[in-house]
Write a protein that holds these residues in place. Structure first.
Motif, PDB file in Angstrom:
ATOM      1  N   SER A 303       0.767  -0.939  -0.011  1.00  0.00           N
ATOM      2  CA  SER A 303      -0.055   0.050  -0.190  1.00  0.00           C
ATOM      3  C   SER A 303       0.845   1.318   0.219  1.00  0.00           C
ATOM      4  O   SER A 303       1.824   1.373   0.810  1.00  0.00           O
ATOM      5  CB  SER A 303      -0.945  -0.063   1.324  1.00  0.00           C
ATOM      6  OG  SER A 303      -1.708  -1.148   1.283  1.00  0.00           O
ATOM      7  N   ILE A 377      -5.676  -9.171  -5.181  1.00  0.00           N
ATOM      8  CA  ILE A 377      -4.820  -8.989  -3.910  1.00  0.00           C
ATOM      9  C   ILE A 377      -4.505 -10.556  -3.486  1.00  0.00           C
ATOM     10  O   ILE A 377      -5.328 -11.117  -3.063  1.00  0.00           O
ATOM     11  CB  ILE A 377      -5.435  -8.553  -2.754  1.00  0.00           C
ATOM     12  CG1 ILE A 377      -5.645  -6.934  -3.137  1.00  0.00           C
ATOM     13  CG2 ILE A 377      -4.676  -8.550  -1.624  1.00  0.00           C
ATOM     14  CD1 ILE A 377      -6.222  -6.072  -2.171  1.00  0.00           C
ATOM     15  N   TYR A 379      -1.725 -11.121  -1.631  1.00  0.00           N
ATOM     16  CA  TYR A 379      -1.185 -10.666  -0.427  1.00  0.00           C
ATOM     17  C   TYR A 379      -1.037  -9.192  -0.494  1.00  0.00           C
ATOM     18  O   TYR A 379      -0.381  -8.878  -1.162  1.00  0.00           O
ATOM     19  CB  TYR A 379      -0.266 -11.652   0.177  1.00  0.00           C
ATOM     20  CG  TYR A 379      -0.125 -11.563   1.802  1.00  0.00           C
ATOM     21  CD1 TYR A 379      -1.506 -12.283   2.262  1.00  0.00           C
ATOM     22  CD2 TYR A 379       0.646 -11.426   2.340  1.00  0.00           C
ATOM     23  CE1 TYR A 379      -1.785 -12.300   3.460  1.00  0.00           C
ATOM     24  CE2 TYR A 379       0.659 -11.408   3.777  1.00  0.00           C
ATOM     25  CZ  TYR A 379      -0.666 -11.827   4.566  1.00  0.00           C
ATOM     26  OH  TYR A 379      -0.436 -12.033   5.772  1.00  0.00           O
ATOM     27  N   ASN A 380      -1.358  -8.514   0.748  1.00  0.00           N
ATOM     28  CA  ASN A 380      -0.992  -7.006   0.960  1.00  0.00           C
ATOM     29  C   ASN A 380      -0.376  -6.739   2.245  1.00  0.00           C
ATOM     30  O   ASN A 380      -1.010  -7.465   3.324  1.00  0.00           O
ATOM     31  CB  ASN A 380      -2.065  -6.484   0.505  1.00  0.00           C
ATOM     32  CG  ASN A 380      -2.315  -4.654   1.143  1.00  0.00           C
ATOM     33  OD1 ASN A 380      -3.025  -4.539   1.877  1.00  0.00           O
ATOM     34  ND2 ASN A 380      -1.186  -4.191   0.921  1.00  0.00           N
ATOM     35  N   SER A 382      -0.042  -3.919   4.590  1.00  0.00           N
ATOM     36  CA  SER A 382      -0.392  -2.551   4.941  1.00  0.00           C
ATOM     37  C   SER A 382       0.189  -2.097   6.173  1.00  0.00           C
ATOM     38  O   SER A 382      -0.199  -2.618   7.326  1.00  0.00           O
ATOM     39  CB  SER A 382      -1.781  -2.707   4.964  1.00  0.00           C
ATOM     40  OG  SER A 382      -2.305  -1.203   5.280  1.00  0.00           O
ATOM     41  N   GLU A 410      -6.388 -11.689   3.079  1.00  0.00           N
ATOM     42  CA  GLU A 410      -5.729 -11.013   1.969  1.00  0.00           C
ATOM     43  C   GLU A 410      -4.435 -10.179   2.505  1.00  0.00           C
ATOM     44  O   GLU A 410      -3.759  -9.534   1.738  1.00  0.00           O
ATOM     45  CB  GLU A 410      -6.431 -10.478   0.842  1.00  0.00           C
ATOM     46  CG  GLU A 410      -7.179 -11.419   0.309  1.00  0.00           C
ATOM     47  CD  GLU A 410      -8.549 -11.393   0.916  1.00  0.00           C
ATOM     48  OE1 GLU A 410      -8.791 -10.861   2.149  1.00  0.00           O
ATOM     49  OE2 GLU A 410      -9.501 -11.829   0.255  1.00  0.00           O
ATOM     50  N   THR A 411      -4.597  -9.717   3.958  1.00  0.00           N
ATOM     51  CA  THR A 411      -3.947  -8.479   4.058  1.00  0.00           C
ATOM     52  C   THR A 411      -3.193  -8.735   5.468  1.00  0.00           C
ATOM     53  O   THR A 411      -3.826  -9.311   6.430  1.00  0.00           O
ATOM     54  CB  THR A 411      -4.563  -7.288   4.361  1.00  0.00           C
ATOM     55  OG1 THR A 411      -5.356  -6.946   3.094  1.00  0.00           O
ATOM     56  CG2 THR A 411      -4.166  -5.955   4.987  1.00  0.00           C
ATOM     57  N   CYS A 412      -1.934  -8.345   5.660  1.00  0.00           N
ATOM     58  CA  CYS A 412      -1.215  -8.423   6.886  1.00  0.00           C
ATOM     59  C   CYS A 412      -1.214  -6.675   7.311  1.00  0.00           C
ATOM     60  O   CYS A 412      -0.930  -6.013   6.682  1.00  0.00           O
ATOM     61  CB  CYS A 412      -0.061  -8.907   6.844  1.00  0.00           C
ATOM     62  SG  CYS A 412       1.292  -8.481   7.937  1.00  0.00           S
ATOM     63  N   PHE A 413      -1.581  -6.582   8.657  1.00  0.00           N
ATOM     64  CA  PHE A 413      -1.566  -5.124   8.980  1.00  0.00           C
ATOM     65  C   PHE A 413      -0.106  -4.933   9.998  1.00  0.00           C
ATOM     66  O   PHE A 413      -0.052  -5.800  10.906  1.00  0.00           O
ATOM     67  CB  PHE A 413      -2.746  -4.894   9.843  1.00  0.00           C
ATOM     68  CG  PHE A 413      -4.051  -4.780   8.973  1.00  0.00           C
ATOM     69  CD1 PHE A 413      -4.216  -3.419   8.329  1.00  0.00           C
ATOM     70  CD2 PHE A 413      -4.737  -5.700   9.166  1.00  0.00           C
ATOM     71  CE1 PHE A 413      -5.439  -3.753   7.511  1.00  0.00           C
ATOM     72  CE2 PHE A 413      -6.010  -6.002   8.194  1.00  0.00           C
ATOM     73  CZ  PHE A 413      -6.405  -4.691   7.476  1.00  0.00           C
TER      74      PHE A 413
END
Length: 447
Positions: A303, A377, A379-380, A382, A410-413
């Protein structure tokens, strides 16, 4: 150095709503108008839920905090009047329907609640994979129709110890993360009795990110490609239960990754924290997938805040969505066998190549295919490390910590830990994948 924080057993915080939800509106008359939403905004019609924790303060018991926060909202919603509006659809013709914000001054939601527990009961690390935290930002309390749903909701939840949490829920069409951070900073200035000057006057001219006429799509944009035939979804056994964990990296762990990326020499120039952490997380995710084909090409999306990447740059106070995706791709066998430096370079090169022309090309692509394409996505990663939520100075002090309350496969924060310098990576995967992911993660630090 690096550790894994699993969800604690306390997953019901026994939160009770003390008063019915109310609407807080600007304390001055504002202009009724419609706000144009850019093609990037159009992709983000969903709600983001966050919680911000505070220690108890004898001068600011939770009841006083709620009153001050409400007072601050009434003031800050004058320059941020669009946040008190409602979404509507403008049908330009039978084939072109765009979302807009109708600045009705209808108000933002406001909830006062209490928990039967103390902050101590939540653990020292405030594990944001704790399902109980979802009760700290109840975005489903609104009893009306969807078109009347507030675009943001605040919830003040008091704990037995005198500490409290502020739940902040917002529709992503209002702000991206940077914009939301500045909104909270401005809100904090207005919550003082002797109000302070706003941090920054919001720039809400979404036409700054309008598509060009005629549109020019000059790049291939793999971040909007169709899913490859041999990709097995989100790691995904349909119906498989998800497991959420925080992968915690202290400064020693981050320095270990940077040293490994530089082969222990620190001669390759600046290696950023994001690049090394994202590279490791991407490697673990790709290799833990149920699709075990090592010839498969795996794609990571980073991102990217494009405010300073455009020519001319956007104002720093631009509060609409100014985040797009920088792609990085590699075959799984390379992710497994390359020296770590090579993997970090792939991530870094994807980010470096993101300039004004690439961003404008992507915005034009979204305009041409509006409603027909979404980011692909796989993998994202962010990063919320620099959104500023943890630096906001309220009358009652800074938050102990903050974090997201909704997780997706789909997302790692990435967000700051309780201890300065810590990086928390919140990952959610099917249970079998999580076991593999955790093994790859920990083994990397203990080869």
């Amino acid at each position: 150095m690096a550790s894994v924080l699993s969800s604690p057993s306390l997953q019901d915080l026994k939160v009770r709503v003390e008063e019915p939800i109310i609407l807080v509106s600007p304390n001055e008359k504002t202009e009724r108008r419609s706000i144009f939403l850019s093609n990037i905004d159009q992709m983000h019609n969903y709600y983001v839920c966050t919680a911000h924790f505070f220690n108890g303060n004898a001068d600011f018991p939770p009841a006083v905090v709620a009153e001050r926060l409400k007072m601050g909202l009434e003031k800050v919603l004058v320059p941020y009047d669009f946040a008190a509006g409602r979404l509507k659809t403008n049908e330009l013709d039978s084939t072109d329907r765009r979302l807009e914000i109708d600045c009705t001054a209808a108000g933002v939601g406001f909830v006062v609640a209490s928990s039967e527990y103390s902050l101590h009961d939540l653990g020292d690390d405030f594990v944001f994979s704790n399902l109980g935290f979802h009760y700290l930002a109840l975005d489903n309390l609104w009893p009306g129709d969807d078109e009347d749903r507030p675009l943001c909701i605040f919830q003040v939840t008091s704990f037995k110890c005198g500490g409290f949490a502020i739940g902040f829920v917002w529709n992503h069409v209002l702000f991206d993360g940077m914009g939301a951070g500045k909104f909270m900073a401005n809100l904090a200035t207005q919550a003082f009795v002797d109000e302070k000057p706003p941090e920054a006057i919001p720039c809400n001219d979404r036409h700054l990110l309008a598509a060009r006429s005629p549109p020019v799509v000059a790049f291939k944009h793999p971040e909007f490609s169709k899913k490859p035939d041999n990709y097995d979804g989100d790691g995904g056994l349909v119906g498989d239960s998800l497991d959420s964990k925080i992968f915690k990296l202290n400064p020693s762990a981050v320095n270990y990754l940077k040293d490994k990326a530089n082969n222990g020499t620190r001669t390759e120039g600046k290696i950023t924290t994001y690049n090394v952490v994202a590279a490791l997380i991407w490697r673990c995710k790709a290799l833990s997938s149920n699709c075990m084909d090592r010839e498969r090409v795996s794609t990571l999306l980073t991102s990217i805040d494009i405010r300073q990447r455009l020519n001319p740059p956007l104002p720093a106070s631009y509060c609409g969505n100014a985040v797009l995706f920088a792609p990085a791709s590699a075959e799984c066998k390379h992710l497994e066998n390359w020296p770590f430096l090579e993997l970090v370079k792939v991530v870094s090169d994807g980010i470096k190549g993101f300039n004004d022309e690439y961003a404008r090309s992507m915005i034009d692509l979204l305009g041409i295919n509006r409603g027909k394409v979404q980011p692909y996505i796989e993998y994202n990663v962010s990063s919320w490390m620099k959104l500023g939520f943890d630096e906001v100075v309220y009358p009652w002090g800074k938050p102990i910590c903050f974090g997201p309350l909704r997780t997706v496969t789909e997302t790692c924060f990435l967000f700051p830990g309780v201890v300065d310098g810590d990086v928390n990576a919140l990952v959610s995967l099917p249970t079998v994948e999580m076991e593999r992911f955790q093994a790859y993660f920990l083994d990397f630090f203990h080869p």
